[in-house]
Design an enzyme around this catalytic site. Structure first.
Site, PDB file in Angstrom:
ATOM      1  N   SER A  36       5.519  -3.125   2.973  1.00 47.02           N
ATOM      2  CA  SER A  36       4.144  -2.654   3.157  1.00 47.02           C
ATOM      3  C   SER A  36       3.509  -3.230   4.427  1.00 47.02           C
ATOM      4  O   SER A  36       2.335  -3.611   4.447  1.00 47.02           O
ATOM      5  CB  SER A  36       3.277  -3.009   1.934  1.00 47.02           C
ATOM      6  N   LYS A  83      -0.049   4.745   3.456  1.00 49.21           N
ATOM      7  CA  LYS A  83       1.088   4.577   4.358  1.00 49.21           C
ATOM      8  C   LYS A  83       2.096   5.713   4.195  1.00 49.21           C
ATOM      9  O   LYS A  83       2.909   5.974   5.098  1.00 49.21           O
ATOM     10  CB  LYS A  83       1.773   3.236   4.095  1.00 49.21           C
ATOM     11  N   SER A 116      -2.831   0.787   0.575  1.00 47.82           N
ATOM     12  CA  SER A 116      -1.536   0.982   1.240  1.00 47.82           C
ATOM     13  C   SER A 116      -0.809   2.248   0.816  1.00 47.82           C
ATOM     14  O   SER A 116       0.206   2.612   1.431  1.00 47.82           O
ATOM     15  CB  SER A 116      -0.630  -0.225   0.984  1.00 47.82           C
TER      16      SER A 116
END
Length: 388
Positions: A115, A58, A55
């Site tokens: 997230s 991102k 993640s």
């Protein structure tokens, strides 16, 4: 007459200080620690290895979204539709469905704090050149290359496991630095510890960043975890006028990630400090002048030189002055003539321009003849003498 001349600068001459610090020992597969103010790399372990970022990737989706908002192509209060593709994401999500039209600002917080994989897909499809997340991933890769992220390739907007979806810890730290520097109005979102979207996801309202709220100056940025990538964090913290940005990845547990992240912040702030090692106008060395009214010119620093160095001193700082000489007259005050190369142990070297402290005019006939005589005498003395 030109030759490369090197002069070792003693600690006393340059007023340099001693430097040596123990490196931070991390069990992370890769790690990178940057002091933002000075640009000093404090730690680099497998810094350019392309690894699954989970993640943490991102951050690239966020960066491109921030650019779109800044350029007026997207509005914070604009509501975006949720596709079946976005709804289909598992893992960490905002629990969006195809009946939703979600404000861009909520999607940003959904990515930063929660997230949300689904939130990434919604923004990706809105900003993609072809309306697909795959097309947005190609845009992510292209934009990453443009800003100097040379070890990053994206296959999706969220960091969902995919073959070839990779980033290096250097790239992640560079990206974090760009977000902090380019988008100060958006950056405070990264310090938010809770975001309750529409009350529909009570199990996913807290920021996973383990450093927030510890009182150590931490204010961002993004955690990551998949089975393949392990546990990672792109973090940042401030102390006084200093900011440290770092990335670690490949750790075994969330507890290990939290512990080592806090240790890195404490190490970076406590073991290093800014120090002025050369002051403007200070004479560092002198250079030989060819055919001048005088045969040497002082070399001075044109500005103060401040570096981030270890707080504990053990050995003298290694430095040298390098120039191509002798330098042909006339020489003008402020003329760039040499470099001071400073090499702190365990840290990147620093190069500082040195300039002439004053003018040296071309020598008159007598000066030139004396110079030629000295050169000829030196050459004669260096020739082997025949035995009688």
């Amino acid at each position: 007459m030109s030759q490369l001349s090197r002069f070792l600068a003693s600690a006393a001459t340059v007023a340099l200080i001693a430097t040596q610090a123990s490196a931070f020992d991390t069990t992370a597969r890769a790690a990178f620690v940057l002091d933002q103010k000075t640009g000093t790399v404090l730690l680099a372990k497998n810094a350019d290895e392309a690894l699954p970022p989970a993640s943490m990737s991102k951050l690239m989706t966020l960066y491109i979204t921030f650019e779109a908002i800044r350029d007026g192509r997207l509005q914070l209060d604009e509501r975006l539709p949720v596709s079946q593709h976005a709804q289909s994401y598992g893992g960490s999500t905002m629990f969006l469905d195809t009946t939703d039209r979600v404000r861009v600002e909520d999607l940003l917080r959904g990515i930063i704090v929660l997230s949300g994989n689904d939130a990434c897909a919604v923004l990706a499809e809105a900003l993609s050149p072809d309306g697909t997340e795959t097309g947005f991933a190609r845009l992510m890769t292209q934009r990453a290359q443009q800003i100097g992220m040379t070890s990053s390739t994206f296959k999706n907007a969220s960091g969902w496991p995919a073959d070839g979806h990779v980033m290096s810890v250097r790239d992640l730290t560079l990206l974090a630095n760009r977000i902090i520097s380019d988008f100060p109005d958006f950056y405070p979102m990264f310090a938010e510890q809770k975001f309750e979207f529409d009350g529909r996801a009570p199990s996913n309202v807290n920021n996973r960043n383990p450093l927030l709220g510890l009182g150590i100056g931490a204010d961002g940025l993004k955690t990551g975890h998949t089975e393949e990538a392990g546990y990672g964090l792109v973090g940042s913290a401030t102390s006084g006028d200093r900011r440290v940005i770092f990335t670690i990845t490949g750790l075994s547990t969330s507890g290990e990630r939290a512990e080592q992240s806090e240790q890195i912040v404490n190490w970076a702030f406590r073991q290093f400090a800014e120090k002025t090692i050369v002051t403007k106008g200070a004479t560092i060395a002198s250079a030989e002048v060819w055919m001048g009214a005088t045969d040497r010119v002082d070399l001075v620093a044109e500005e103060d030189v401040t570096m981030l160095l270890p707080t504990l001193s053990a050995n003298g700082l290694d430095a040298e002055v390098v120039y191509t000489g002798p330098i042909e007259a006339p020489v003008r005050q402020g003329q760039k003539l040499a470099e001071l190369i400073i090499r702190p142990e365990g840290l990147p070297e620093r190069r500082v321009q040195l300039v002439a402290a004053g003018n040296v005019e071309a020598g008159g006939f007598v000066d030139r003849m004396l110079t030629v005589s000295r050169v000829l005498a030196k050459r004669y003395s260096e020739q082997p003498q025949e035995s009688m």
